[in-house]
Design a protein around this motif. Structure first.
Motif, PDB file in Angstrom:
ATOM      1  N   ASP A 142       0.842  -1.197   0.000  1.00  0.00           N
ATOM      2  CA  ASP A 142       0.000   0.000   0.000  1.00  0.00           C
ATOM      3  C   ASP A 142       0.880   1.250   0.000  1.00  0.00           C
ATOM      4  O   ASP A 142       2.110   1.173  -0.041  1.00  0.00           O
ATOM      5  N   HIS A 143       0.238   2.428   0.042  1.00  0.00           N
ATOM      6  CA  HIS A 143       0.983   3.675  -0.042  1.00  0.00           C
ATOM      7  C   HIS A 143       1.925   3.879   1.147  1.00  0.00           C
ATOM      8  O   HIS A 143       2.948   4.553   1.029  1.00  0.00           O
ATOM      9  N   TRP A 188      -7.742   6.764  -1.017  1.00  0.00           N
ATOM     10  CA  TRP A 188      -7.317   5.478  -1.567  1.00  0.00           C
ATOM     11  C   TRP A 188      -7.667   5.349  -3.045  1.00  0.00           C
ATOM     12  O   TRP A 188      -7.480   4.295  -3.652  1.00  0.00           O
TER      13      TRP A 188
END
Length: 461
Positions: A161-162, A334
């Motif tokens: 993920d980020h 997101w």
């Protein structure tokens, strides 16, 4: 037919749908040609990938040429599949009021390719044999390759993920949910093969690939795709139930009606007493996240947006175009690229008319599958498993009407009427061989499925 083999009655035409399935279940051709480019590369959402577009156009052209060579009875197909044609016609018509008509048109043409590939498969003389061969080869290639990517080529098979802390297995796909769908469909297919009474011939790699699919279904330690594993368990339970019910299809109809009414009544009750939808409420009762990792907030916003164009929608494929077709990325960090609910996505794109067409299509498919089950059709059981799979998946993901979506392709595949000929002669491949065998043994020919459209009947003799 095309290059029919004398012994098997198979043509080489099924290779084209196989290539199509390999592409839509994995990652784009551009990514395969440049594996180091990464999944977070900047995308031109209006132009798309010219390489992938050319690839799809070539396959569609070849597929359509195969159908022309086979002399499909289009009038017969149209009579038997009215709901599918209505859906495609309305999708095409909605391009006229899309804010991005060229993008919508390209996506509509691409999803026509899904239909062409399905027709190439079902117009094979021995469709049930072709299906098992295609799904087996497809699973043999993508499932082990995904395991290799996850275990040994982690720069290709694992994503984060980020924040860089949440590990996600993506295998040969571009997202953990896409990998979940791939291995779920593969696991469901092999489970059906193992438990089928007419497809008992197992190949050497069937069980190893099935076990690999189950391992991938478990996902990484930090990001398990619970939906995929749960759907697999539901589908397997449906298969076991159908084997017990056999030809007592009234039970299947009653269960289908019970689920439909129960979902509707449950939604009304939870909205009234708990101010929540049924699915989030149930998840909350089991200790899960009632927002479904933020999905419910997105659904509320999408329903508000959709109310502005309630009847006709925003136009097919004209809403989810990165951050161009909407401003949702400003609210949701997101960066959603879909509604994470197939039913809401249909409402956004095609409005209430699209939702009505979807419901009609699902009911029609269910009735046709039940008709197959009344003859204790093994393929009918697989069709019901896949129908349940797609319907459940679209509660938290989105695949309805999506171009080159694996689950939309599978839904088309099991919704069009298909042949499954004789129980005791399941692997006698050609009609001539069957007749000779039946004459020699004194066995009368009988149909396992209702007298509806089959691959043979689609082809003008």
């Amino acid at each position: 037919m095309v290059n029919q083999k004398s012994k098997t009655g198979l043509s080489l035409g099924y290779i084209i749908p196989l290539i199509w399935m390999l592409r839509i279940a994995s990652r784009g051709v551009t990514y395969w040609l440049s594996p180091d480019m990464g999944m977070d590369v900047e995308i031109d959402y209006l132009k798309g990938s010219p390489i992938d577009r050319t690839f799809f156009i070539i396959l569609e052209t070849i597929g359509f040429a195969i159908l022309l060579y086979r002399k499909i009875d289009w009038w017969e197909f149209a009579k038997r599949n009215k709901w599918i044609l209505l859906i495609y016609a309305f999708m095409g018509l909605s391009v006229l009021w899309s804010n991005f008509p060229m993008v919508s048109f390209k996506r509509w043409v691409r999803t026509i390719g899904d239909l062409i590939m399905v027709l190439v498969l079902i117009s094979e003389i021995n469709y049930s044999l072709v299906l098992t061969r295609v799904l087996r080869i497809w699973g043999y290639l993508l499932v082990p390759l995904s395991v290799l990517f996850v275990k040994y080529w982690r720069d290709l098979g694992v994503s984060y993920d980020h924040s860089g802390t949440l590990e996600m297995w993506i295998g040969v796909t571009t997202h953990k949910n896409s990998l979940g769908q791939l291995v779920c469909v593969s696991a469901i297919f092999f489970a059906w093969v193992f438990l089928s009474k007419h497809y008992k011939k197992l190949f050497f790699f069937d069980i190893p690939v099935f076990l690999m699919a189950l391992w991938l279904l478990n996902g990484s330690k930090t990001a398990t795709s619970r939906t995929s594993f749960g759907v697999f368990l539901y589908a397997t339970g449906v298969l076991l139930l159908l084997k017990v019910i056999k030809t007592h299809v009234n039970v299947v109809r009653a269960l289908g009606l019970f689920v439909f009414v129960g979902f509707f009544v449950g939604t009304v009750l939870t909205q009234h007493f708990a101010s929540s939808n049924l699915i989030p409420w149930l998840i909350n009762q089991t200790g899960g996240d009632p927002t479904l990792t933020g999905r419910t907030f997105l659904w509320d916003e999408l329903m508000r947006i959709g109310s502005h164009r309630m009847i006709f929608g925003s136009g097919y494929g004209g809403f989810w175009i990165g951050n161009i077709g909407n401003q949702l990325w400003e609210t949701f960090t997101w960066r959603p690229g879909q509604a994470h609910n197939g039913y809401i996505d249909v409402y956004i794109d095609l409005g209430l008319i699209g939702v009505i067409l979807l419901i009609g299509f699902i009911i029609s498919s269910f009735r046709n599958i039940v008709k197959d089950l009344s003859f204790d059709s093994e393929y009918g059981k697989f069709r019901m498993m896949m129908l349940v799979t797609v319907l459940i998946y679209n509660v938290t993901e989105s695949s309805f009407f999506k171009p080159t979506s694996l689950l939309w392709f599978m839904l088309l595949l099991i919704s069009i009427q298909t042949p499954e000929r004789y129980a005791e002669e399941a692997f006698i491949e050609t009609a001539a061989d069957r007749k000779r065998s039946n004459r020699a043994s004194g066995v009368k020919e009988k149909m396992l499925v209702s007298p509806v459209v089959t691959g043979d009947q689609l082809v003008v003799k």
